[in-house]
Design an enzyme around this catalytic site. Structure first.
Site, PDB file in Angstrom:
ATOM      1  N   HIS A  30     -11.008  -1.176  -9.528  1.00  0.00           N
ATOM      2  CA  HIS A  30     -10.180  -2.387  -9.511  1.00  0.00           C
ATOM      3  C   HIS A  30     -11.057  -3.619  -9.347  1.00  0.00           C
ATOM      4  CE1 HIS A  30      -6.450  -4.592  -9.308  1.00  0.00           C
ATOM      5  NE2 HIS A  30      -6.848  -5.201  -8.211  1.00  0.00           N
ATOM      6  N   ARG A  54      -4.788 -17.600  -2.535  1.00  0.00           N
ATOM      7  CA  ARG A  54      -4.391 -17.583  -3.941  1.00  0.00           C
ATOM      8  C   ARG A  54      -4.536 -18.959  -4.584  1.00  0.00           C
ATOM      9  NH1 ARG A  54       1.519 -15.829  -6.304  1.00  0.00           N
ATOM     10  NH2 ARG A  54       2.087 -17.748  -5.219  1.00  0.00           N
ATOM     11  N   HIS A  58       1.200  -6.547 -13.448  1.00  0.00           N
ATOM     12  CA  HIS A  58       0.553  -7.276 -12.350  1.00  0.00           C
ATOM     13  C   HIS A  58       1.189  -6.905 -11.025  1.00  0.00           C
ATOM     14  CE1 HIS A  58      -0.149 -10.487  -9.441  1.00  0.00           C
ATOM     15  NE2 HIS A  58      -1.357 -10.540  -9.990  1.00  0.00           N
ATOM     16  N   HIS A  65      -0.491  -3.638  -9.102  1.00  0.00           N
ATOM     17  CA  HIS A  65      -0.570  -4.054  -7.705  1.00  0.00           C
ATOM     18  C   HIS A  65       0.733  -3.658  -7.017  1.00  0.00           C
ATOM     19  CE1 HIS A  65      -3.386  -7.545  -9.026  1.00  0.00           C
ATOM     20  NE2 HIS A  65      -4.116  -6.631  -8.407  1.00  0.00           N
ATOM     21  N   GLU A 124       1.090  -5.103  -1.658  1.00  0.00           N
ATOM     22  CA  GLU A 124      -0.082  -5.641  -0.963  1.00  0.00           C
ATOM     23  C   GLU A 124       0.338  -6.505   0.213  1.00  0.00           C
ATOM     24  OE1 GLU A 124      -4.198  -8.146  -1.971  1.00  0.00           O
ATOM     25  OE2 GLU A 124      -2.661  -7.896  -3.500  1.00  0.00           O
ATOM     26  N   HIS A 174      -3.756  -1.018  -3.865  1.00  0.00           N
ATOM     27  CA  HIS A 174      -3.490  -1.443  -2.490  1.00  0.00           C
ATOM     28  C   HIS A 174      -2.484  -0.512  -1.812  1.00  0.00           C
ATOM     29  CE1 HIS A 174      -5.906  -4.922  -3.234  1.00  0.00           C
ATOM     30  NE2 HIS A 174      -5.056  -5.415  -4.120  1.00  0.00           N
ATOM     31  N   ASP A 218     -12.212  -5.207  -6.080  1.00  0.00           N
ATOM     32  CA  ASP A 218     -11.134  -6.185  -6.204  1.00  0.00           C
ATOM     33  C   ASP A 218     -11.635  -7.621  -6.287  1.00  0.00           C
ATOM     34  OD1 ASP A 218      -8.672  -7.422  -6.265  1.00  0.00           O
ATOM     35  OD2 ASP A 218      -8.032  -6.744  -4.291  1.00  0.00           O
TER      36      ASP A 218
END
Length: 444
Positions: A58, A81, A202, A229, A232, A266, A317
């Site tokens: 990942h 983010r 996603h 994902h 998470e 995750h 990641d």
């Protein structure tokens, strides 16, 4: 081509004096011989412990530009983010190639021979399409080739800012509008000797429930890897329960996303029912411990997932560090912190997650093993560094996993060709300078 390995991990044991013969035209191992105490004439000598090449299951290559800038101060995943969006806004196909080539070269120096690139940065600023709709994906596959490693491009559907809401202005670069449009674009991607194409959802936030099946069907028809994902953040779970009355795992199960070619990334905040759904469907789980701790995500239920039947793989990641040995031991050590008990996995099991199981998650089942017929991808860990010196060589796997780091990688071989020799990359002469220049070019 003949390699003599001073010590080799032939799962499950470490063997001294192993000769590996390689057909470089096919990039395959043609023979493995044990108990050869001295190097045959003309053999390439690899001193240390040689293991199968590591699989980084990942990766978001552009996140490497965030290292050192987001590790200080307070905040959460959601504030991190915003920094990530700023970097993504600056990238072009040309600058992404330059950055990714340097990042993948760093991976090769860390013993990684294959990367799973979870790729959602598809379009230009504001969502403008490039003349080649896959220009950004092509930049990544070319970067991997020029850094000497294999890649599974996990082309990612990203359509919503959250449970049906339109993409925000940052996310317009990510979105194809609909899953059908995503599938049409992704279908134009081509595989090659070092490239395999997979799919990704996603997250359940970013792909409306009614369109999850389109992505899953695309991957199923091609027998391609499908990654997602999953859970998470607890906020994702809460929003999914509010929107659909079920957890993200349950939603994925309802729409046919789970299965043996699927990997959940995750899987940090799961219910017992979620764990049963993942394990019962043999859905894999990719743990990314260095990112999960860097972003304060939490510690996922890896032992329960393993026991339930989910194969485990590992990824770096966000690239807070690129070190698969650290990811491997962190899975065990984080579990020790959570449970206050030791010994959840053997060193061999952790290394298996970083090799054979990681490659399988990326659609390369013929890699990750030192045996006849396997891809000739392997890496050598020094057993004489300040971290690894001392223990008996037969304990090399324990030493590598619990004490070694990426700095101890001495050689990396892909398809029988030396990509890293004596700690130096043979294709990218100065990897630190390449990284520095590529990241500096993205700054305003």
């Amino acid at each position: 081509m003949t390699y003599w390995l001073e010590h080799a991990w032939l799962d499950p044991a470490v063997e001294p004096g192993v000769v590996v013969t390689v057909d470089r035209d096919r990039g395959r191992i043609t023979a493995v011989r044990k108990d050869v105490p001295d190097p045959p004439p003309g053999a390439v000598v690899l001193r240390g412990l040689t293991v199968p090449g590591l699989a980084n299951a990942h990766s978001h290559a552009f996140h490497r530009a965030l290292r050192g800038t987001v590790q200080v101060g307070s905040g959460t995943f959601w504030t991190w983010r915003e920094h990530m969006y700023q970097v993504s806004a600056a990238l072009t196909p040309e600058s992404y190639y330059t950055l990714a080539r340097a990042v993948y070269a760093e991976m090769a120096l860390a013993g990684i021979t294959c990367v799973g690139e979870f790729h959602y940065l598809h379009h230009g600023p504001g969502g403008t399409r490039y003349d080649d709709p896959n220009a950004m994906g092509q930049a990544l596959t070319e970067a991997a080739a020029d850094a000497g490693i294999r890649i599974t491009l996990l082309d990612t559907a990203y359509l919503s800012s959250g449970f049906g809401a339109p993409p925000n202005h940052h996310q317009l670069r990510f979105s194809d509008g609909t899953a059908d449009a995503w599938a049409e674009r992704a279908s134009a991607l081509k595989e090659s000797g070092h490239v395999r194409i997979g799919a990704a959802v996603h997250s359940v936030r970013a792909v409306p429930a009614a369109q999850l099946g389109t992505v899953a069907a695309w991957a199923r028809e091609r027998r391609a890897p499908l990654h997602v994902h999953l859970s998470e953040q607890t906020a994702e779970n809460d929003a999914c329960l509010e929107a659909h009355g079920r957890t993200p795992t349950q939603l994925l199960a309802d729409h046919g996303v789970l299965g043996r070619r699927t990997t959940a990334v995750h899987a940090t905040h799961l219910t017992d029912t979620d764990i049963g759904l993942l394990g019962g469907s043999t859905t894999g789980v990719c743990m990314c411990p260095t990112t999960e701790r860097d972003l304060a995500d939490g510690i996922g239920p890896a032992t329960q997932l393993d026991a339930a039947g989910s194969p485990l793989s590992l990824g770096s990641d966000s690239h807070a560090v690129i070190d698969l040995l650290e990811e491997a031991r962190a899975m065990e050590l984080d579990e020790r912190l959570r449970t206050r008990t030791r010994g959840h996995w053997t060193a061999a099991a952790l290394l298996r997650a970083a090799t054979a199981d990681g490659h399988a998650a990326l659609g390369w089942p013929e890699a990750g093993r030192l045996e006849t017929g396997a891809l000739a991808d392997f890496t050598t860990v020094a057993l004489d560094s300040v971290r690894t010196a001392g223990p008996l060589p037969r304990l090399g796997v324990e030493t590598a996993v619990f004490a070694g780091t990426s700095a101890d990688i001495r050689h990396t071989v892909v398809a029988g060709r030396h990509v890293v020799r004596d700690g130096a990359h043979t294709l990218v002469p100065d990897v630190p300078a390449a990284l520095g220049d590529a990241i500096a070019a993205l700054r305003p």
